[in-house]
Enzyme design. Structure first.
Site, mmCIF file in Angstrom:
data_model
loop_
_atom_site.group_PDB
_atom_site.id
_atom_site.type_symbol
_atom_site.label_atom_id
_atom_site.label_comp_id
_atom_site.label_asym_id
_atom_site.label_seq_id
_atom_site.Cartn_x
_atom_site.Cartn_y
_atom_site.Cartn_z
ATOM 1 N N TYR A 118 -3.932 9.716 -2.710
ATOM 2 C CA TYR A 118 -3.399 8.402 -2.364
ATOM 3 C C TYR A 118 -2.093 8.612 -1.615
ATOM 4 O O TYR A 118 -1.039 8.844 -2.208
ATOM 5 C CB TYR A 118 -3.185 7.584 -3.640
ATOM 6 C CG TYR A 118 -2.520 6.244 -3.432
ATOM 7 C CD1 TYR A 118 -2.906 5.394 -2.403
ATOM 8 C CD2 TYR A 118 -1.504 5.810 -4.288
ATOM 9 C CE1 TYR A 118 -2.301 4.166 -2.219
ATOM 10 C CE2 TYR A 118 -0.887 4.579 -4.121
ATOM 11 C CZ TYR A 118 -1.297 3.763 -3.081
ATOM 12 O OH TYR A 118 -0.686 2.542 -2.894
ATOM 13 N N ASP A 158 -7.497 6.987 -0.257
ATOM 14 C CA ASP A 158 -6.748 6.038 0.561
ATOM 15 C C ASP A 158 -5.640 6.827 1.256
ATOM 16 O O ASP A 158 -4.617 7.134 0.651
ATOM 17 C CB ASP A 158 -6.180 4.939 -0.336
ATOM 18 C CG ASP A 158 -5.327 3.944 0.426
ATOM 19 O OD1 ASP A 158 -5.206 4.075 1.658
ATOM 20 O OD2 ASP A 158 -4.783 3.029 -0.225
ATOM 21 N N HIS A 272 -9.885 -2.875 -1.415
ATOM 22 C CA HIS A 272 -10.580 -1.787 -0.734
ATOM 23 C C HIS A 272 -12.058 -1.820 -1.103
ATOM 24 O O HIS A 272 -12.428 -2.279 -2.195
ATOM 25 C CB HIS A 272 -10.030 -0.426 -1.155
ATOM 26 C CG HIS A 272 -8.616 -0.172 -0.741
ATOM 27 N ND1 HIS A 272 -8.266 0.699 0.269
ATOM 28 C CD2 HIS A 272 -7.439 -0.661 -1.227
ATOM 29 C CE1 HIS A 272 -6.956 0.732 0.401
ATOM 30 N NE2 HIS A 272 -6.421 -0.082 -0.499
#
Length: 281
Positions: A118, A158, A272
């Site tokens: 992330y 992500d 998402h």
């Protein structure tokens, strides 16, 4: 049990924006029907006990929480136990807790290395952006080491950067915003640039493969994140910031790539969408 060699290895990745909230909104139903072998989660924002309670004891769970409670957090959940896992990234004085989790999985005798990551969201011209560049610098150092460690390595999660104009619907309005800054995109030029083709600014690339772009081709999107504001989701005004970046050996085994976009705004359980890829090892 590890997945059978006759069945592709299904690896899914999603930023849950808080796994407890995601489960309240329907993530569990999605997971129950998707037959996932390895699940990478970002923005867990919960405890390991919470993860075990939500996913169930049939999953083997690795979790790296953030230093600040209730922030970030990355996890890997699998049907088989990881042989080894690592969480360190970057120099000793760099806090990557809750943002980088590596594990080696034995899939019928084939070792696959998976990273759930992330990347910082950043904010242009602030200390937050400095931290983001530190993270991307650390990735530049680690990617060649991962490829050397295992020819079947995968970074999912992500990554908070839209690499190209194809990756953001409204790219012209975001050229000065974190997530689409030229300096950020240059890192991705390096990540996925060919090893045998030197770019004037970046030198030779690292040779990793962006599975989403490889499968979709030269088209807009398909996007993986939409703002909760306005009509972004309904109008498909999104960003493609969730990736599967694979070594060439692993990329060659891809047989299916899917973004599990919700059918309607009120059916979303995160801002998402999960990215689900089948690898025929």
């Amino acid at each position: 049990m590890p997945p059978s060699s006759s069945k592709p290895l299904r690896i899914a990745s999603v930023n849950t924006n808080g796994v407890r909230a995601a489960y309240r909104k329907g993530m569990g139903d999605w997971l129950a029907r998707r037959d996932v072998d390895i699940l990478a989660i970002q923005e867990v924002r919960a405890s390991t006990d919470d993860l075990v309670g939500l996913l169930g004891e049939e999953w083997n769970i690795l979790h790296d929480p953030a230093t600040a409670k209730g922030r970030a957090g990355v996890a890997l959940a699998s049907r088989s136990k990881a042989a080894i896992h690592r969480v360190e990234l970057g120099p000793d004085d760099f806090d990557s807790a809750g943002r980088w989790l590596e594990a080696d999985f034995d899939v019928d005798g084939t070792i696959v290395t998976v990273v759930s990551t992330y990347v910082n969201s950043g904010e242009a011209d602030t200390p937050k952006q400095v931290e983001k560049y530190k993270f991307l610098d650390a990735m530049l150092e680690r990617l060649p080491e991962l490829a050397e460690h295992n020819e079947r390595a995968l970074i999912v999660g992500d990554l908070n950067v839209g690499h190209r104009t194809l990756d953001i619907k409204n790219w012209r309005g975001n050229v000065k915003r974190a997530g689409f800054l030229p300096e950020e995109r240059a890192y991705f030029d390096k990540f996925v640039g060919a090893e045998d083709e030197a770019d004037y600014n970046n030198g030779a690339g690292l040779g990793w493969i962006d599975i989403g772009r490889k499968v979709a081709g030269e088209v807009e999107g398909p996007y993986t994140w939409w703002s909760q504001r306005g009509q972004a989701f309904d109008n498909d005004t999104g960003w493609r910031i969730d990736y599967h970046l694979a070594t060439p050996k692993l990329a060659a085994s891809v047989v299916n790539y899917t973004i599990d976009r919700a059918a309607a705004y009120d059916e979303r359980w995160s801002d998402h969408a999960p990215v689900v890829v089948d690898y025929a090892l």
